[in-house]
Design a protein around this motif. Structure first.
Motif, PDB file in Angstrom:
ATOM      1  N   ALA A  22       6.385  16.035   2.614  1.00 16.81           N
ATOM      2  CA  ALA A  22       5.289  15.111   2.320  1.00 16.81           C
ATOM      3  C   ALA A  22       3.936  15.809   2.438  1.00 16.81           C
ATOM      4  CB  ALA A  22       5.358  13.915   3.265  1.00 16.81           C
ATOM      5  N   ILE A  23       3.756  16.561   3.493  1.00 20.58           N
ATOM      6  CA  ILE A  23       2.485  17.259   3.709  1.00 20.58           C
ATOM      7  C   ILE A  23       2.221  18.267   2.598  1.00 20.58           C
ATOM      8  CG2 ILE A  23       1.276  18.855   5.254  1.00 20.58           C
ATOM      9  CD1 ILE A  23       2.807  17.395   7.572  1.00 20.58           C
ATOM     10  N   ALA A  26       1.248  16.566  -0.574  1.00 22.83           N
ATOM     11  CA  ALA A  26      -0.151  16.131  -0.452  1.00 22.83           C
ATOM     12  C   ALA A  26      -1.108  17.284  -0.723  1.00 22.83           C
ATOM     13  CB  ALA A  26      -0.402  15.555   0.935  1.00 22.83           C
ATOM     14  N   GLU A  27      -0.763  18.470  -0.244  1.00 23.50           N
ATOM     15  CA  GLU A  27      -1.619  19.637  -0.474  1.00 23.50           C
ATOM     16  C   GLU A  27      -1.736  19.976  -1.956  1.00 23.50           C
ATOM     17  OE1 GLU A  27      -0.007  22.704   1.996  1.00 23.50           O
ATOM     18  OE2 GLU A  27      -0.708  21.772   3.859  1.00 23.50           O
ATOM     19  N   LEU A  32       1.353   9.594  -2.302  1.00 25.58           N
ATOM     20  CA  LEU A  32       2.629   9.512  -1.602  1.00 25.58           C
ATOM     21  C   LEU A  32       2.973   8.131  -1.056  1.00 25.58           C
ATOM     22  CD1 LEU A  32       2.107  12.831   0.283  1.00 25.58           C
ATOM     23  CD2 LEU A  32       4.181  12.375  -1.023  1.00 25.58           C
ATOM     24  N   LEU A  34       5.362   7.190   2.005  1.00 22.26           N
ATOM     25  CA  LEU A  34       6.105   7.782   3.118  1.00 22.26           C
ATOM     26  C   LEU A  34       7.003   6.715   3.727  1.00 22.26           C
ATOM     27  CD1 LEU A  34       3.197   9.731   4.878  1.00 22.26           C
ATOM     28  CD2 LEU A  34       4.653  10.463   2.972  1.00 22.26           C
ATOM     29  N   LYS A  48      -2.039  13.688   8.298  1.00 22.57           N
ATOM     30  CA  LYS A  48      -2.036  15.079   7.823  1.00 22.57           C
ATOM     31  C   LYS A  48      -2.063  15.128   6.308  1.00 22.57           C
ATOM     32  CE  LYS A  48       0.379  16.936  11.860  1.00 22.57           C
ATOM     33  NZ  LYS A  48       1.619  17.597  12.361  1.00 22.57           N
ATOM     34  N   CYS A  49      -1.360  14.202   5.665  1.00 25.36           N
ATOM     35  CA  CYS A  49      -1.378  14.135   4.207  1.00 25.36           C
ATOM     36  C   CYS A  49      -2.770  13.783   3.688  1.00 25.36           C
ATOM     37  CB  CYS A  49      -0.364  13.098   3.721  1.00 25.36           C
ATOM     38  SG  CYS A  49       1.358  13.549   3.988  1.00 25.36           S
ATOM     39  N   HIS A  50      -3.391  12.823   4.328  1.00 21.94           N
ATOM     40  CA  HIS A  50      -4.744  12.413   3.922  1.00 21.94           C
ATOM     41  C   HIS A  50      -5.744  13.549   4.109  1.00 21.94           C
ATOM     42  CE1 HIS A  50      -8.757  10.568   4.507  1.00 21.94           C
ATOM     43  NE2 HIS A  50      -8.362   9.791   3.516  1.00 21.94           N
ATOM     44  N   ALA A  52      -5.273  16.606   3.671  1.00 19.88           N
ATOM     45  CA  ALA A  52      -5.085  17.670   2.692  1.00 19.88           C
ATOM     46  C   ALA A  52      -6.003  17.504   1.481  1.00 19.88           C
ATOM     47  CB  ALA A  52      -3.627  17.710   2.234  1.00 19.88           C
ATOM     48  N   PRO A  57      -1.765   7.994   1.882  1.00 23.68           N
ATOM     49  CA  PRO A  57      -0.405   7.598   1.506  1.00 23.68           C
ATOM     50  C   PRO A  57      -0.136   6.140   1.847  1.00 23.68           C
ATOM     51  CG  PRO A  57      -0.420   9.544   2.948  1.00 23.68           C
ATOM     52  CD  PRO A  57      -1.775   8.914   3.019  1.00 23.68           C
TER      53      PRO A  57
END
Length: 250
Positions: A22-23, A26-27, A32, A34, A48-50, A52, A57
């Motif tokens: 997922a991370i 996102a990068e 996403l 999740l 962490k996704c946000h 990036a 998500p």
């Protein structure tokens, strides 16, 4: 690789390979959904996704084995983002057991989460994947891991998921939807820590598995998942990609 404007569903996203995938998605700019059962860990991954690319998500805390839960995930995703481009079936569970046990419920549970859920999610997502010419990535287990003593239900379910990948790839090829599987070896996740066993029993199980298998980091598996989903190789379809340091051929 660029997933800007693409919507990706990742199950098992609260930890391990699912979280790492997922991370990384996102990068590369993906939007996403999740999916996981642990809300705190799911939110931590979402942050962490946000971080990036600044894209928030959708978090769906749900037990995928419950009735209609797969439909809920797809409905929430389409309501929020209007499309689905990639489905990553990463959610899974291990229960120790063998044919000598009289616990058919444990076997059913292994089939349910490790095989029935990916099938159901794929079915629910299919109308949207056909529109986007998207793809499905299943997480299975290497041939070597599937023959370890004590993993009967898990092994049968993962072998079934491997066969599902191949048959689904043939069935969906005419719709422009690819289906592939990534087969990681022993990966550094918390899957064994979730087993209902004593610390001593858990250590024995871990040593049995890792006896001659290289331990792989989830980030490496995530790179393979994202590559397969990317479409860089548009004819990669029905493939089972081993990532296990050659232990499956020993």
């Amino acid at each position: 690789m660029d997933f800007t404007g693409k919507v990706v569903i990742v199950t098992g996203a609260s930890s391990g390979i699912g979280a790492a995938s997922a991370i990384l998605f996102a990068e590369y700019g993906a939007t996403l959904t999740l999916v996981g059962r642990n809300e705190a860990r799911l939110r931590a991954v979402a942050e962490k996704c946000h971080a990036a690319k600044g894209i928030s998500p959708l978090c769906v805390r749900i037990d995928l084995t419950h009735k209609d839960s797969c439909a809920v995930v797809v409905t929430k995703t389409v309501t929020a983002f209007k499309r689905i481009d990639v489905l990553v079936n990463c959610a899974g569970k291990v229960l120790i057991g063998s044919l000598f046990d009289e616990n058919i419920e444990a076997f059913d549970e292994m089939i349910n989460i490790n095989l029935r859920v990916p099938y159901s999610l794929s079915h629910q997502a299919l109308p949207y994947l056909t529109k986007t010419k998207g793809n499905i990535v299943n997480l299975t287990a290497t041939k070597y891991a599937r023959v370890r003593h004590g993993f009967m239900g898990y092994s049968v379910a993962k072998a079934g998921l491997q066969k599902f990948t191949k048959i689904a790839a043939i069935e969906l090829a005419t719709e422009g939807v690819r289906v592939n599987s990534v087969q990681p070896g022993l990966t550094r996740t918390n899957i064994l820590s979730n087993l209902a066993m004593s610390e001593e029993e858990r250590q024995v199980a871990y040593e049995r598995l890792s006896q001659d298998m290289k331990i792989i980091e989830p980030e490496e598996v995530a790179r393979m998942v994202v590559f397969v989903a990317s479409g860089i190789c548009p004819n990669l379809n029905g493939a089972d990609l081993d990532l296990d340091g050659a232990t499956s051929v020993m």
